[in-house]
Structure formats: C-alpha cells, structure tokens
Scaffold this active site. Structure first.
Site, PDB file in Angstrom:
ATOM      1  N   THR A 129       0.782  -1.274  -0.010  1.00 37.75           N
ATOM      2  CA  THR A 129       0.023  -0.087  -0.006  1.00 37.75           C
ATOM      3  C   THR A 129       0.958   1.226   0.003  1.00 37.75           C
ATOM      4  O   THR A 129       2.194   1.353   0.580  1.00 37.75           O
ATOM      5  CB  THR A 129      -0.820  -0.129   1.216  1.00 37.75           C
ATOM      6  OG1 THR A 129      -1.573   1.154   1.350  1.00 37.75           O
ATOM      7  CG2 THR A 129      -0.269  -0.117   2.754  1.00 37.75           C
ATOM      8  N   GLU A 131       0.272   3.666   1.893  1.00 35.31           N
ATOM      9  CA  GLU A 131       0.230   3.936   3.262  1.00 35.31           C
ATOM     10  C   GLU A 131       1.693   3.556   3.776  1.00 35.31           C
ATOM     11  O   GLU A 131       2.251   4.349   4.718  1.00 35.31           O
ATOM     12  CB  GLU A 131      -0.589   3.376   4.231  1.00 35.31           C
ATOM     13  CG  GLU A 131      -1.937   3.942   4.112  1.00 35.31           C
ATOM     14  CD  GLU A 131      -2.139   5.308   4.591  1.00 35.31           C
ATOM     15  OE1 GLU A 131      -1.758   5.433   5.848  1.00 35.31           O
ATOM     16  OE2 GLU A 131      -2.594   6.106   4.044  1.00 35.31           O
ATOM     17  N   TYR A 157      -1.269   0.341  10.845  1.00 37.09           N
ATOM     18  CA  TYR A 157      -1.371  -0.564   9.532  1.00 37.09           C
ATOM     19  C   TYR A 157      -0.399  -0.137   8.750  1.00 37.09           C
ATOM     20  O   TYR A 157       0.336  -1.356   7.906  1.00 37.09           O
ATOM     21  CB  TYR A 157      -2.794   0.364   8.771  1.00 37.09           C
ATOM     22  CG  TYR A 157      -3.087  -0.134   7.427  1.00 37.09           C
ATOM     23  CD1 TYR A 157      -3.451  -1.063   7.350  1.00 37.09           C
ATOM     24  CD2 TYR A 157      -2.744   0.596   6.546  1.00 37.09           C
ATOM     25  CE1 TYR A 157      -3.786  -1.786   5.836  1.00 37.09           C
ATOM     26  CE2 TYR A 157      -3.065   0.392   5.130  1.00 37.09           C
ATOM     27  CZ  TYR A 157      -3.497  -0.858   4.812  1.00 37.09           C
ATOM     28  OH  TYR A 157      -3.850  -1.390   3.512  1.00 37.09           O
ATOM     29  N   LYS A 161       1.971  -3.208   6.968  1.00 36.62           N
ATOM     30  CA  LYS A 161       2.024  -3.598   5.593  1.00 36.62           C
ATOM     31  C   LYS A 161       3.582  -3.657   5.096  1.00 36.62           C
ATOM     32  O   LYS A 161       3.791  -4.228   4.334  1.00 36.62           O
ATOM     33  CB  LYS A 161       1.264  -2.657   4.960  1.00 36.62           C
ATOM     34  CG  LYS A 161      -0.137  -2.636   4.767  1.00 36.62           C
ATOM     35  CD  LYS A 161      -0.616  -3.922   3.888  1.00 36.62           C
ATOM     36  CE  LYS A 161      -2.047  -4.315   3.904  1.00 36.62           C
ATOM     37  NZ  LYS A 161      -2.407  -5.262   2.744  1.00 36.62           N
TER      38      LYS A 161
HETATM   39  P1  NAP Z   1     -11.382  -4.916   2.530  1.00 32.99           P
HETATM   40  O1  NAP Z   1     -12.470  -4.366   1.934  1.00 32.99           O
HETATM   41  O2  NAP Z   1     -11.197  -4.114   3.940  1.00 32.99           O
HETATM   42  O3  NAP Z   1     -11.384  -6.319   2.765  1.00 32.99           O
HETATM   43  C1  NAP Z   1     -10.457  -6.906   3.625  1.00 32.99           C
HETATM   44  C2  NAP Z   1     -10.698  -8.530   3.778  1.00 32.99           C
HETATM   45  O4  NAP Z   1      -9.892  -8.883   4.670  1.00 32.99           O
HETATM   46  C3  NAP Z   1     -12.199  -8.616   4.289  1.00 32.99           C
HETATM   47  O5  NAP Z   1     -13.103  -9.287   3.610  1.00 32.99           O
HETATM   48  C4  NAP Z   1     -11.713  -9.101   5.805  1.00 32.99           C
HETATM   49  O6  NAP Z   1     -12.828 -10.071   6.049  1.00 32.99           O
HETATM   50  C5  NAP Z   1     -10.426  -9.981   5.331  1.00 32.99           C
HETATM   51  N1  NAP Z   1      -9.838 -10.359   6.611  1.00 32.99           N
HETATM   52  C6  NAP Z   1      -9.655  -9.461   7.610  1.00 32.99           C
HETATM   53  N2  NAP Z   1      -9.079 -10.110   8.771  1.00 32.99           N
HETATM   54  C7  NAP Z   1      -9.096 -11.227   8.352  1.00 32.99           C
HETATM   55  C8  NAP Z   1      -8.434 -12.513   9.026  1.00 32.99           C
HETATM   56  N3  NAP Z   1      -7.841 -12.423  10.229  1.00 32.99           N
HETATM   57  N4  NAP Z   1      -8.545 -13.469   8.258  1.00 32.99           N
HETATM   58  C9  NAP Z   1      -9.049 -13.529   6.928  1.00 32.99           C
HETATM   59  N5  NAP Z   1      -9.489 -12.631   6.436  1.00 32.99           N
HETATM   60  C10 NAP Z   1      -9.447 -11.430   7.060  1.00 32.99           C
HETATM   61  O7  NAP Z   1      -9.950  -4.144   1.866  1.00 32.99           O
HETATM   62  P2  NAP Z   1      -9.912  -3.861   0.377  1.00 32.99           P
HETATM   63  O8  NAP Z   1     -10.032  -2.579   0.060  1.00 32.99           O
HETATM   64  O9  NAP Z   1     -10.535  -5.045  -0.412  1.00 32.99           O
HETATM   65  O10 NAP Z   1      -8.349  -4.301   0.174  1.00 32.99           O
HETATM   66  C11 NAP Z   1      -7.794  -5.400  -0.168  1.00 32.99           C
HETATM   67  C12 NAP Z   1      -6.342  -5.328   0.167  1.00 32.99           C
HETATM   68  O11 NAP Z   1      -5.628  -4.464  -0.370  1.00 32.99           O
HETATM   69  C13 NAP Z   1      -6.160  -5.469   1.742  1.00 32.99           C
HETATM   70  O12 NAP Z   1      -5.018  -6.010   2.282  1.00 32.99           O
HETATM   71  C14 NAP Z   1      -5.773  -3.717   1.842  1.00 32.99           C
HETATM   72  O13 NAP Z   1      -5.036  -3.562   3.032  1.00 32.99           O
HETATM   73  C15 NAP Z   1      -4.938  -3.439   0.556  1.00 32.99           C
HETATM   74  N6  NAP Z   1      -5.131  -2.279  -0.082  1.00 32.99           N
HETATM   75  C16 NAP Z   1      -6.159  -1.478  -0.201  1.00 32.99           C
HETATM   76  C17 NAP Z   1      -6.265  -0.291  -0.861  1.00 32.99           C
HETATM   77  C18 NAP Z   1      -7.435   0.171  -1.134  1.00 32.99           C
HETATM   78  O14 NAP Z   1      -7.552   1.394  -1.373  1.00 32.99           O
HETATM   79  N7  NAP Z   1      -8.698  -0.370  -0.895  1.00 32.99           N
HETATM   80  C19 NAP Z   1      -5.003   0.119  -0.966  1.00 32.99           C
HETATM   81  C20 NAP Z   1      -3.815  -0.270  -1.038  1.00 32.99           C
HETATM   82  C21 NAP Z   1      -3.642  -1.660  -0.291  1.00 32.99           C
HETATM   83  P3  NAP Z   1     -14.178  -9.808   6.534  1.00 32.99           P
HETATM   84  O15 NAP Z   1     -14.908  -9.611   5.504  1.00 32.99           O
HETATM   85  O16 NAP Z   1     -14.613 -10.955   7.491  1.00 32.99           O
HETATM   86  O17 NAP Z   1     -14.052  -8.604   7.621  1.00 32.99           O
HETATM   87  O1  F7E Z   2      -9.026   8.029   4.597  1.00 30.28           O
HETATM   88  C1  F7E Z   2      -9.580  11.561   6.038  1.00 30.28           C
HETATM   89  C2  F7E Z   2      -8.772  10.514   6.600  1.00 30.28           C
HETATM   90  O2  F7E Z   2     -10.060   5.889   5.513  1.00 30.28           O
HETATM   91  C3  F7E Z   2      -8.739   8.859   3.572  1.00 30.28           C
HETATM   92  C4  F7E Z   2      -7.498   2.056   2.820  1.00 30.28           C
HETATM   93  O3  F7E Z   2      -7.889   1.477   1.927  1.00 30.28           O
HETATM   94  O4  F7E Z   2      -6.236   3.559   1.502  1.00 30.28           O
HETATM   95  C5  F7E Z   2      -7.215   3.524   2.577  1.00 30.28           C
HETATM   96  O5  F7E Z   2      -6.530   4.153   3.568  1.00 30.28           O
HETATM   97  C6  F7E Z   2      -8.564  10.102   4.209  1.00 30.28           C
HETATM   98  C7  F7E Z   2      -7.730  10.173   5.623  1.00 30.28           C
HETATM   99  O6  F7E Z   2      -8.490   5.912   3.511  1.00 30.28           O
HETATM  100  C8  F7E Z   2     -12.947  10.969   7.377  1.00 30.28           C
HETATM  101  O7  F7E Z   2      -7.990  11.249   7.733  1.00 30.28           O
HETATM  102  C9  F7E Z   2     -11.604  12.609   7.008  1.00 30.28           C
HETATM  103  O8  F7E Z   2      -6.715  11.233   5.403  1.00 30.28           O
HETATM  104  O9  F7E Z   2     -10.825   6.652   3.357  1.00 30.28           O
HETATM  105  P1  F7E Z   2      -9.629   6.433   4.308  1.00 30.28           P
HETATM  106  P2  F7E Z   2      -7.101   5.760   3.858  1.00 30.28           P
HETATM  107  O10 F7E Z   2      -6.642   5.985   5.494  1.00 30.28           O
HETATM  108  O11 F7E Z   2      -6.311   6.630   2.994  1.00 30.28           O
HETATM  109  C10 F7E Z   2      -4.843   3.035   1.687  1.00 30.28           C
HETATM  110  C11 F7E Z   2      -4.141   3.066   0.523  1.00 30.28           C
HETATM  111  C12 F7E Z   2      -5.040   1.731   2.236  1.00 30.28           C
HETATM  112  O12 F7E Z   2      -3.904   0.891   1.932  1.00 30.28           O
HETATM  113  C13 F7E Z   2      -5.866   1.604   3.312  1.00 30.28           C
HETATM  114  O13 F7E Z   2      -6.260   0.000   3.693  1.00 30.28           O
HETATM  115  O14 F7E Z   2      -9.668  10.699   4.691  1.00 30.28           O
HETATM  116  N1  F7E Z   2     -10.970  11.435   6.474  1.00 30.28           N
HETATM  117  N2  F7E Z   2     -12.707  12.363   7.449  1.00 30.28           N
HETATM  118  C14 F7E Z   2     -11.750  10.314   6.827  1.00 30.28           C
HETATM  119  N3  F7E Z   2     -11.510   9.005   6.673  1.00 30.28           N
HETATM  120  C15 F7E Z   2     -12.518   8.253   7.180  1.00 30.28           C
HETATM  121  N4  F7E Z   2     -12.243   6.714   7.074  1.00 30.28           N
HETATM  122  N5  F7E Z   2     -13.627   8.648   7.900  1.00 30.28           N
HETATM  123  C16 F7E Z   2     -13.832  10.007   8.052  1.00 30.28           C
HETATM  124  O15 F7E Z   2     -14.897  10.421   8.491  1.00 30.28           O
END
Ligand code: NAP
Ligand code: F7E
Length: 348
Positions: A129, A131, A157, A161
């Site tokens: 990620t 992050e 987090y 990662k």
């Molecule tokens: P997500 O919607 O939060 O999905 C994560 C999945 O992991 C959920 O289905 C969750 O299961 C499962 N999980 C959590 N803890 C577990 C455990 N102990 N054992 C087995 N499964 C478990 O995340 P996503 O947005 O699809 O992202 C997919 C991956 O890419 C993640 O690793 C995330 O950190 C990474 N990532 C995401 C983004 C983004 O912007 N979306 C960007 C960079 C990297 P439950 O459904 O049961 O909760």
């Molecule tokens: O926050 C601000 C918050 O939680 C984005 C994950 O998929 O992308 C995701 O992480 C921004 C931050 O995503 C609220 O402070 C303001 O600056 O949607 P987010 P994230 O933290 O960028 C990365 C790439 C991953 O890898 C992660 O798994 O939005 N913000 N107000 C808020 N964020 C949340 N959640 N809720 C608010 O009310």
C-alpha cells in the site's frame, strides 16, 4: 486445464472485483473467508449469490494450519493475499491485532505455500500500500511516489504492511518464489466499505438528497489522496502475476485531490452546490440554501495523518501495459449513482 486461484479477503472490496475478473478469465476461483460461516449463514449466502462460481473456504490469516490445509487441498497456481485489517483509523485502536493480521498474516500465507512444497510453482501477490510512504515533509511526492521512494509509514497499519512487503520480497529472494507486491494507492467504488471516507460521503450525499439524512460529520478535510477505481486496479494485480519475473509495482492515477474536493463533486452530482466557511474544527460545508451539510468532528482525526499521497504508475504502465480507465469525476459519479439506487425507497 483451468488455472486455480486462491484469494484471501474475497469478501472485501477488491476480493469481489478480483474474483469476477479471474472467473471471467476462466480460472477456478477459491476464496478464504473467516468466521464460523455455515452454508446457511446470511453472509455466506450473500457471498455465494454474488459469486456462485467461487468455492469458499473457512480460514483465518492468523491460523497457519488452516491456511496450509487450504493450500494443500487446492494446489493453487496463483495466490492473491488481499486479507488484512485495512482501516488505517482502526489500526490505531487495535495495533496489536493489526500487526498480527496485516503483518504476520502475510508470513503465514507464504509459509502455507512453502510448507505445501508449492514455492516453485505457485505465484503470489501481496497487497502492499501507498500508506507505507507516509507522505512526510522530507518525503514529498514530487512527480509521485514510485517503487524507489523512501518508506516512512505513519500508522500501525502502514507499519504492518511494510513487514508484509519486506517478508514477501524476502521469500522471493530466499526461495525463488514468484512473489510480487502491488503498491496500490487508494482505490474505491461501489463495493467500498462505508467506514472509508469516499463511501461515507457518497452514501451520505445520496441520503441527504433523498431526505433521510441531514448532515455528514467528517475528520480531516484537507488531506489529499490519489483515488482510482478498484475495478481497474485488480486488472493490474492479475497482470503482475502473468509476468515472467516477479517484481513490485505502483498502481495509481497520478492525480491527487482533497476530501473537500470529493465532497464538492459528490454533492454536485445530485445538483447541490457546496461552499465552505469557518476554519479547522469550525469548518462547515453549506449548500445553496444555506443549510449545513458537512461538519467536522475531531473524533475522526487520526493520531498521525498522511497529508498527501500521489503515485507515479509509470513502471506499471510501461511493463504491465496497465492504465486506469475511470478518472476522478467518473469515480465520484459512479459511487453517488450507486448509492442513490441503493438508498432509494424503491430499491429492494
Ligand atoms: P477490505 O474491503 O477491508 O477487505 C479485507 C478483507 O480481509 C475482508 O474481507 C476481511 O474479512 C478480510 N480479513 C480481515 N481479517 C482477516 C483475517 N484475520 N483472516 C482472514 N481474512 C481477514 O479491503 P480492500 O479494500 O478490499 O483491500 C484489499 C487489500 O488491499 C487489503 O490488504 C488492503 O490493506 C490492501 N490495500 C487496499 C487499498 C484500497 O485503497 N482499497 C489500497 C492499498 C492496499 P471480513 O469481510 O470478514 O471482515
Ligand atoms: O481515509 C480522511 C482520513 O479511511 C482517507 C485504505 O484502503 O487507502 C485507505 O486508507 C482520508 C484520511 O482511507 C474521515 O483522515 C476525513 O486522510 O478513506 P480513508 P486511507 O486512510 O487513505 C490506503 C491506500 C490503504 O491501504 C487502506 O487500506 O480521509 N478522513 N474524514 C476520513 N477518513 C475516514 N475513514 N472517515 C472520515 O470520517
């Protein structure tokens, strides 16, 4: 013979997009889900409705024995490790569990492959990620963070990662595994969980338009993110595992926008014009009739924030031939339209 793919986190946002993509490409799709899900469990039923082609396997990323059993039973050609505790804000509240699942869970998955004797044949994708970059002053993105930029994670987090990232590279170097890391910038869409800011906004905008909600409370409005569409990003994951050699790739759009801009576009999508007044915690977003629609609630601030994320996807574009299709306005439109349909009283 059809290739077999095992997807952890298949129930999550990316898992759904990836499962469909793999099925469409002719794979046998297996998905890891956690918990005590019997076939009659409502969540299991819902998942099976969505992806009837996928075989769901109960296993937790914390449980090496269950992961090993799954790998041995399936004999996958490709493993996509998407499972994680993925919410940055939550990771501050439960840092130990985050380290175990999001960090050490990656090691468990790699070991399950190695203990099954598949390290030379099974390809592995790790969901790294943006992050991990952290976005600190000395580490400003310039043209965007790329594969050589310095890491400085700003949350439990991000730290977890980074462990997953390096242990994947270590297994590649130590055991010759075809293991690749996708360093993905934020990607969103209609499958995004409502705990993430984009979906929280699109859902609130739909409800405000339909009169079932008055106002949305948010945290930091000024952080900037490089937001793409999840459907585009899973194509990049798959392409990484089709290369002759494993490697790491940034997937991003090369554009960055504030939370405020996301709000403005989202409200604009339902014909409302948002203007801002006040500063810091007193900031308010007001609609064209003077009604407050956005408020700041410091409860949503994080102990440490990533102020700006901007990615440079040049390597993925050149080597993988990957390019995002959906742009920022297109993403906001897609999400708001989806939530309008879902929240409408006529929706089933
Ligand atoms: P997500 O919607 O939060 O999905 C994560 C999945 O992991 C959920 O289905 C969750 O299961 C499962 N999980 C959590 N803890 C577990 C455990 N102990 N054992 C087995 N499964 C478990 O995340 P996503 O947005 O699809 O992202 C997919 C991956 O890419 C993640 O690793 C995330 O950190 C990474 N990532 C995401 C983004 C983004 O912007 N979306 C960007 C960079 C990297 P439950 O459904 O049961 O909760
Ligand atoms: O926050 C601000 C918050 O939680 C984005 C994950 O998929 O992308 C995701 O992480 C921004 C931050 O995503 C609220 O402070 C303001 O600056 O949607 P987010 P994230 O933290 O960028 C990365 C790439 C991953 O890898 C992660 O798994 O939005 N913000 N107000 C808020 N964020 C949340 N959640 N809720 C608010 O009310």
């Amino acid at each position: 013979m059809a290739k077999k793919a095992l997807v952890t986190g298949i129930a999550g946002q990316d898992g759904g997009h990836l499962a469909k993509l793999l099925h469409d490409k002719g794979y046998e799709v297996y998905g890891v889900v956690r918990g005590q899900m019997e076939a009659s469990h409502p969540r299991y039923k819902k998942l099976k409705e969505e992806m009837p082609y996928a075989e769901l396997i109960m296993a937790d990323l914390l449980d090496l024995s269950a992961l090993t059993r799954a790998v041995q039973a399936i004999g996958p050609d490709e493993v996509y490790n998407l499972a994680a505790i993925s919410h940055v804000g939550y990771s501050f509240r439960d840092p130990v569990l985050t380290a175990d699942v999001t960090g050490k869970g990656v090691l468990n998955m790699l070991e399950a492959i190695r203990l099954s004797g598949l390290e030379k044949t099974c390809r592995f994708y790790q969901a790294s990620t943006s992050e991990m970059f952290g976005g600190l002053d000395y580490n400003r993105p310039g043209d965007g963070y790329d594969e050589d930029s310095q890491f400085h994670p700003r949350s439990p987090y991000g730290v977890a990662k980074l462990y997953g990232h390096w242990i994947t590279k270590n297994y590649r170097e130590s055991y010759g595994m075809h293991a690749s890391c996708g360093i993905l910038f934020n990607h969103e869409g209609d499958r995004r969980g409502p705990e993430f800011v984009t979906r929280k906004i699109s859902q609130a905008v739909a409800r405000i338009k339909l009169g079932t909600q008055d106002v949305i409370e948010l945290g930091n409005l000024d952080s900037k993110r490089d937001w793409g569409y999840a459907g585009d990003y899973v194509e990049g994951m798959w392409r990484m595992l089709q290369q002759d050699k494993p490697d790491d790739y940034v997937l991003a759009t090369g554009e960055t926008h504030t939370i405020r801009e996301f709000c403005e576009l989202a409200f604009g999508q339902v014909g409302m014009t948002l203007t801002w007044r006040g500063a810091d915690e007193k900031t308010e977003g007001v609609d064209q009739d003077g009604v407050v629609r956005v408020k700041v609630n410091p409860e949503f601030y994080r102990p440490a924030e990533v102020d700006i994320l901007l990615g440079n996807p040049t390597k993925a574009e050149k080597v993988l031939g990957w390019k995002r299709e959906v742009d920022f306005p297109g993403l906001v439109k897609l999400m708001v339209e989806h939530d309008l349909r879902l929240e409408s009283p006529r929706a089933v």
